[in-house]
Design a protein around this motif. Sequence first.
Motif, PDB file in Angstrom:
ATOM      1  N   ILE A 147     -46.081 -29.015  -1.654  1.00 13.82           N
ATOM      2  CA  ILE A 147     -46.179 -28.291  -2.924  1.00 13.82           C
ATOM      3  C   ILE A 147     -46.045 -26.793  -2.633  1.00 13.82           C
ATOM      4  O   ILE A 147     -46.489 -26.322  -1.584  1.00 13.82           O
ATOM      5  N   ILE A 148     -45.409 -26.091  -3.556  1.00 13.16           N
ATOM      6  CA  ILE A 148     -45.295 -24.639  -3.437  1.00 13.16           C
ATOM      7  C   ILE A 148     -45.969 -24.006  -4.653  1.00 13.16           C
ATOM      8  O   ILE A 148     -45.739 -24.434  -5.789  1.00 13.16           O
ATOM      9  N   HIS A 149     -46.833 -23.040  -4.369  1.00 10.15           N
ATOM     10  CA  HIS A 149     -47.544 -22.382  -5.469  1.00 10.15           C
ATOM     11  C   HIS A 149     -46.806 -21.121  -5.870  1.00 10.15           C
ATOM     12  O   HIS A 149     -46.565 -20.244  -5.051  1.00 10.15           O
ATOM     13  N   CYS A 150     -46.460 -21.069  -7.149  1.00 11.04           N
ATOM     14  CA  CYS A 150     -45.733 -19.918  -7.677  1.00 11.04           C
ATOM     15  C   CYS A 150     -46.590 -19.276  -8.776  1.00 11.04           C
ATOM     16  O   CYS A 150     -47.185 -19.999  -9.573  1.00 11.04           O
ATOM     17  N   ASP A 151     -46.654 -17.960  -8.781  1.00 11.83           N
ATOM     18  CA  ASP A 151     -47.513 -17.285  -9.767  1.00 11.83           C
ATOM     19  C   ASP A 151     -47.063 -17.548 -11.193  1.00 11.83           C
ATOM     20  O   ASP A 151     -47.874 -17.589 -12.105  1.00 11.83           O
ATOM     21  N   THR A 152     -45.781 -17.733 -11.374  1.00 13.24           N
ATOM     22  CA  THR A 152     -45.303 -17.971 -12.742  1.00 13.24           C
ATOM     23  C   THR A 152     -45.123 -19.454 -13.058  1.00 13.24           C
ATOM     24  O   THR A 152     -45.457 -19.904 -14.144  1.00 13.24           O
ATOM     25  N   CYS A 153     -44.626 -20.236 -12.072  1.00 11.40           N
ATOM     26  CA  CYS A 153     -44.331 -21.643 -12.363  1.00 11.40           C
ATOM     27  C   CYS A 153     -45.501 -22.583 -12.043  1.00 11.40           C
ATOM     28  O   CYS A 153     -45.435 -23.771 -12.375  1.00 11.40           O
ATOM     29  N   GLY A 154     -46.503 -22.086 -11.357  1.00 12.86           N
ATOM     30  CA  GLY A 154     -47.623 -22.958 -10.990  1.00 12.86           C
ATOM     31  C   GLY A 154     -47.311 -23.781  -9.753  1.00 12.86           C
ATOM     32  O   GLY A 154     -46.588 -23.333  -8.860  1.00 12.86           O
ATOM     33  N   ALA A 155     -47.860 -24.994  -9.693  1.00 15.71           N
ATOM     34  CA  ALA A 155     -47.647 -25.878  -8.537  1.00 15.71           C
ATOM     35  C   ALA A 155     -46.292 -26.569  -8.697  1.00 15.71           C
ATOM     36  O   ALA A 155     -46.098 -27.340  -9.622  1.00 15.71           O
ATOM     37  N   VAL A 156     -45.387 -26.273  -7.781  1.00 12.58           N
ATOM     38  CA  VAL A 156     -44.028 -26.816  -7.874  1.00 12.58           C
ATOM     39  C   VAL A 156     -43.780 -27.730  -6.677  1.00 12.58           C
ATOM     40  O   VAL A 156     -44.007 -27.332  -5.535  1.00 12.58           O
ATOM     41  N   PRO A 157     -43.286 -28.958  -6.916  1.00 13.27           N
ATOM     42  CA  PRO A 157     -42.993 -29.850  -5.793  1.00 13.27           C
ATOM     43  C   PRO A 157     -41.861 -29.293  -4.936  1.00 13.27           C
ATOM     44  O   PRO A 157     -40.933 -28.687  -5.461  1.00 13.27           O
ATOM     45  N   VAL A 158     -41.948 -29.505  -3.651  1.00 15.43           N
ATOM     46  CA  VAL A 158     -40.845 -29.137  -2.766  1.00 15.43           C
ATOM     47  C   VAL A 158     -39.663 -30.063  -3.102  1.00 15.43           C
ATOM     48  O   VAL A 158     -39.848 -31.275  -3.207  1.00 15.43           O
ATOM     49  N   PRO A 159     -38.466 -29.512  -3.315  1.00 16.87           N
ATOM     50  CA  PRO A 159     -37.319 -30.382  -3.624  1.00 16.87           C
ATOM     51  C   PRO A 159     -37.112 -31.428  -2.526  1.00 16.87           C
ATOM     52  O   PRO A 159     -37.312 -31.145  -1.347  1.00 16.87           O
ATOM     53  N   ARG A 160     -36.733 -32.647  -2.955  1.00 22.27           N
ATOM     54  CA  ARG A 160     -36.620 -33.764  -2.006  1.00 22.27           C
ATOM     55  C   ARG A 160     -35.686 -33.452  -0.834  1.00 22.27           C
ATOM     56  O   ARG A 160     -35.927 -33.933   0.277  1.00 22.27           O
ATOM     57  N   ASP A 161     -34.636 -32.692  -1.113  1.00 23.93           N
ATOM     58  CA  ASP A 161     -33.697 -32.446  -0.010  1.00 23.93           C
ATOM     59  C   ASP A 161     -34.241 -31.453   1.010  1.00 23.93           C
ATOM     60  O   ASP A 161     -33.605 -31.194   2.015  1.00 23.93           O
ATOM     61  N   GLN A 162     -35.427 -30.914   0.703  1.00 22.18           N
ATOM     62  CA  GLN A 162     -36.039 -30.007   1.694  1.00 22.18           C
ATOM     63  C   GLN A 162     -37.159 -30.690   2.483  1.00 22.18           C
ATOM     64  O   GLN A 162     -37.853 -30.048   3.256  1.00 22.18           O
ATOM     65  N   LEU A 163     -37.323 -31.992   2.241  1.00 21.13           N
ATOM     66  CA  LEU A 163     -38.322 -32.736   3.017  1.00 21.13           C
ATOM     67  C   LEU A 163     -37.712 -33.160   4.347  1.00 21.13           C
ATOM     68  O   LEU A 163     -36.503 -33.356   4.422  1.00 21.13           O
ATOM     69  N   PRO A 164     -38.454 -33.347   5.387  1.00 23.93           N
ATOM     70  CA  PRO A 164     -39.890 -33.126   5.410  1.00 23.93           C
ATOM     71  C   PRO A 164     -40.283 -31.658   5.509  1.00 23.93           C
ATOM     72  O   PRO A 164     -39.539 -30.864   6.054  1.00 23.93           O
ATOM     73  N   VAL A 165     -41.447 -31.341   4.954  1.00 29.66           N
ATOM     74  CA  VAL A 165     -42.059 -30.044   5.230  1.00 29.66           C
ATOM     75  C   VAL A 165     -42.708 -30.184   6.599  1.00 29.66           C
ATOM     76  O   VAL A 165     -43.675 -30.921   6.751  1.00 29.66           O
ATOM     77  N   LEU A 166     -42.091 -29.531   7.588  1.00 37.01           N
ATOM     78  CA  LEU A 166     -42.557 -29.715   8.967  1.00 37.01           C
ATOM     79  C   LEU A 166     -43.774 -28.853   9.269  1.00 37.01           C
ATOM     80  O   LEU A 166     -43.891 -27.736   8.752  1.00 37.01           O
ATOM     81  N   LEU A 167     -44.626 -29.343  10.126  1.00 34.23           N
ATOM     82  CA  LEU A 167     -45.712 -28.523  10.644  1.00 34.23           C
ATOM     83  C   LEU A 167     -45.119 -27.507  11.602  1.00 34.23           C
ATOM     84  O   LEU A 167     -44.273 -27.863  12.429  1.00 34.23           O
ATOM     85  N   PRO A 168     -45.500 -26.246  11.507  1.00 36.41           N
ATOM     86  CA  PRO A 168     -45.007 -25.264  12.481  1.00 36.41           C
ATOM     87  C   PRO A 168     -45.615 -25.546  13.858  1.00 36.41           C
ATOM     88  O   PRO A 168     -46.758 -25.982  13.951  1.00 36.41           O
ATOM     89  N   GLU A 169     -44.815 -25.332  14.890  1.00 36.93           N
ATOM     90  CA  GLU A 169     -45.315 -25.598  16.251  1.00 36.93           C
ATOM     91  C   GLU A 169     -46.109 -24.411  16.795  1.00 36.93           C
ATOM     92  O   GLU A 169     -47.045 -24.597  17.581  1.00 36.93           O
ATOM     93  N   ASP A 170     -45.697 -23.192  16.387  1.00 39.76           N
ATOM     94  CA  ASP A 170     -46.311 -21.999  16.974  1.00 39.76           C
ATOM     95  C   ASP A 170     -47.589 -21.625  16.219  1.00 39.76           C
ATOM     96  O   ASP A 170     -47.599 -20.728  15.387  1.00 39.76           O
ATOM     97  N   VAL A 171     -48.634 -22.364  16.517  1.00 43.06           N
ATOM     98  CA  VAL A 171     -49.914 -22.078  15.875  1.00 43.06           C
ATOM     99  C   VAL A 171     -50.962 -21.843  16.938  1.00 43.06           C
ATOM    100  O   VAL A 171     -50.818 -22.289  18.070  1.00 43.06           O
ATOM    101  N   SER A 172     -51.985 -21.118  16.552  1.00 39.20           N
ATOM    102  CA  SER A 172     -53.045 -20.843  17.514  1.00 39.20           C
ATOM    103  C   SER A 172     -54.337 -21.505  17.052  1.00 39.20           C
ATOM    104  O   SER A 172     -54.565 -21.669  15.860  1.00 39.20           O
ATOM    105  N   PHE A 173     -55.129 -21.887  18.009  1.00 37.07           N
ATOM    106  CA  PHE A 173     -56.408 -22.534  17.692  1.00 37.07           C
ATOM    107  C   PHE A 173     -57.566 -21.729  18.247  1.00 37.07           C
ATOM    108  O   PHE A 173     -58.644 -22.250  18.456  1.00 37.07           O
TER     109      PHE A 173
END
Length: 842
Positions: A439-465
């Motif tokens: 889901i993408i949160h937009c100030d004007t459109c609200g909660a917008v689903p990620v378009p199907r052709d942009q799936l999967p929404v991948l987890l970023p690898e470069d994260v710190s813990f």
Amino acid sequence: MDGRFDPKAADRRWQERWEDERCFEADSTSDKPKTYVLEMFPYPSGRIHMGHVRNYTMGDVIARYRKMQGHEVLHPMGWDAFGMPAENAAMERNIHPGSWTRANIGAMRDQLKRIGFALDWSRELATCDPDYYGHEQALFLDLFDAGLVYRKESEVNWDPVDMTVLANEQVIDGKGWRSGASVERRKLNQWFLKITQFADELLDGLQALDRWPDKVRLMQENWIGKSTGLHFRFPLVEASGDINEIEVFTTRPDTIFGASFIAIAPGHPLALAAAAADPGASAFVDQCKAGGTSAAEIETAGKKGYLTTYSAKHPLDHDWPLPVYIANFVLSDYGTGALFGVPGHDQRDYDFANQYQLAIKRVVGASTGEAGKPIGTEAEIGPGIAVNSQFLDGMTSAEAASDVIRRAEIAGWGQGSTIYRLRDWGVSRQRYWGTPIPIIHCDTCGAVPVPRDQLPVLLPEDVSFDTPSNPLDRHPSWKNVDCPKCGAAARRETDTLDTFVNSSWYFIRFASQPSDRPFDRVEAETWLPVAQYIGGVEHAILHLLYARFWTRALKHIGQLGLDEPFAGLFTQGMVTHETYRAGDGSWLSPGEVRKDGDDWVHIESGHPVVPGRIEKMSKSRRNTIDPEPILAKYGADAVRWFMLSDSPPERDLEWSEGGIEGASRFVQRVWRLVNSVGGDAVSGDGNEALDRKLHRTIATVGEAIDGLQFNKAIAQLYELVTAIEKAPASPARDIAVRTLVLLIAPMAPHLAEECWDFLGEGGMVVDAAWPDHDPAKLIDDQVTLAIQVNGKLRDTVTAPLGLDQAAAEALALASEKVQRQLAGASPRKVIVVRDRLVNIVL
RNA sequence: GCGGACGUGGCGGAACCGGUAGACGCUGGAGACUUAAAAUCUUCUGCCCCAUGGGCGUGCGGGUUCAAGUCCCGCCGUCCGCACCA
């Protein structure tokens, strides 16, 4: 051939053959009857434990048995690979959760293969693979489009040190399980799945699950918690701001004239209004919030209330004012967060009324004559006849209840309704290692689903813990995207899905795994529902309820034509072991102690050791036995055999050295027996008794496996082996040995293959057919009759089958032992149960 | 508190629909093979007694029945789940 069966060599040899020849790959297009056998997939913690071994051995026996019966069997394996332990490992050891998880999967896969399970590894999946969670995101959006997903602010357990939400199970005595910090109640925007929309279906569906344990069905029924009754309103005598009434729910509308007070939850809007105006009320509300919700705390807190300045009018008599209390026992998230108290007929209300000197009025009696009888020292909870209740007097409780509902609906002050204990399923987790919510949160459109052709929404690898809080939220760029609708700068949802979402549909993906969509409906339906699902009872509610919901939700949106995912469910017992404690109270592992006579001592120090309860194997109690060295020492078949033999599968199995030794002995015994075949076989008279034993065993072992009574199957196989050993060499004996090999194959497959090969049967046992039994051979022409005198056994005699009453009686009376008992007297009565017994009554 | 399950030898557990309680495994005893051990084989193993026989035995107390581990009534105990659910 001579010598011992060498499990090390045999296990390897056959595991390789099975893999090379793809023996266990399921063909979705096969014409054979299809059977789907599934065990709950493991979390990849790093090592297989005995509980896994027991669970997967049971499933394996079913899978192999069905295959021998000519079924096309789907028996897959995968990994429930998302979850907190991976993130904890990342924080502690500075490795990426993904590499930690994948290394664990590799190690555990090797361990499982070492046990020789008949698994279709070609369908292996891990929920942390984008190929899996990407499809999950698509399904989530399908549910979103269907209106089954919504966002709402709700209270969560917030750990202020780790800066994350905790599940209820992770809050121990009000403190975070890792940080030890006091957990706060915090309101957060969370995603929910509308499981409550299916509450009735999920409840009714339990009826049809006749191959589920009653216990699990009952637990789900209670969890869903359906109550029918009346929703209605008490008008306030004086409104408080815009609040002018209190809505309540009751399952006992028939007791409406027994009301003596109204109680509202500390979180109720009116309670908050009272707190704003009255310091006393404010203090009381705070005190309630501080109090824990654990059982012990509730027990000691007792029932407390705070009398507000408000009062409410009885809906059937506006001149009848009722005091309004804020009370600690009223739950804000059940019903309407308010109730009316009927002390005469509800124990909790009775206790409260006693404490605050409120009227305890009788409105239900055994008969109309009891109207004047006071309520005793306890509330009278049961139904009866309405009394002191105006127009309801004389009605039964059920009649009175429906009459009140009818009147309320006509007059408009209430309506009959049904409520559930079940809550919608909150799936948001402020975690990295999970499925990103697409889901993408937009100030004007609200909660917008990620378009199907942009799936999967991948987890970023470069994260710190290196710091707590959600790494996705902290990531410098990941969440910054443009709104798919208006193109303005927007941000990604940084919460991930609860891991229970992953396990809610993996069994569908196992059945069908196209690359471009979650599953193919037709292919999935050729396998589903799962014929036999096996796992621990700890999942009786959460996982099994969520999976049932997910399946129905998919049906609701037309993606799958299935009501229930698991036609048969079996919940197996745990593997347990005795526990040991040193003098200082610390736990000792089984390897650190030794039995010395009747006592236990610590090997290293020689100090005495206190043996404790037999408990589930766990790290904290240090009573685990690692399967790996056991497998290395005894081989896969002995371990499998022991896992099935000692206890009924639904009960706990206590690990014992003696048990595994016995199983290992059996493996060798079968091998010796097979090696004795042929030789100087005496031809001629076949061994009829052995033949009958063999056919009886074929029948009973099959029945036992069908009923998942593996311990019985094994006892019968022991008997058969003994019978064969004792039989003289003959063709019948050789046939019995050959058949024995087939019968042990589901439990001890490596041994069976080795024996089959040695006997020169050709082909592999995995491809062999399960033997048929000849019903004619189940019947013996001789039976043993029990001879009783006055119900006590005195003798047994061998008699021909089907002996008639008179002959049986004569036979019994001829017994010397019977004659001694009779001592010359004549029997008063003789009872004959054909082919079983004769009872002589004096 | 509510709901559920269970209670059988030294131990894990069998026992169909009320019909020989203790199958099978473990432990233990005795014996065989062996120089010895391991392995293996044979055999015994619910308790008690005045032992070629008999008595008692399925948590306890009653009941039904020719016959009860099994069915009915009342207790006791253990384990599990839920828990102020209106």
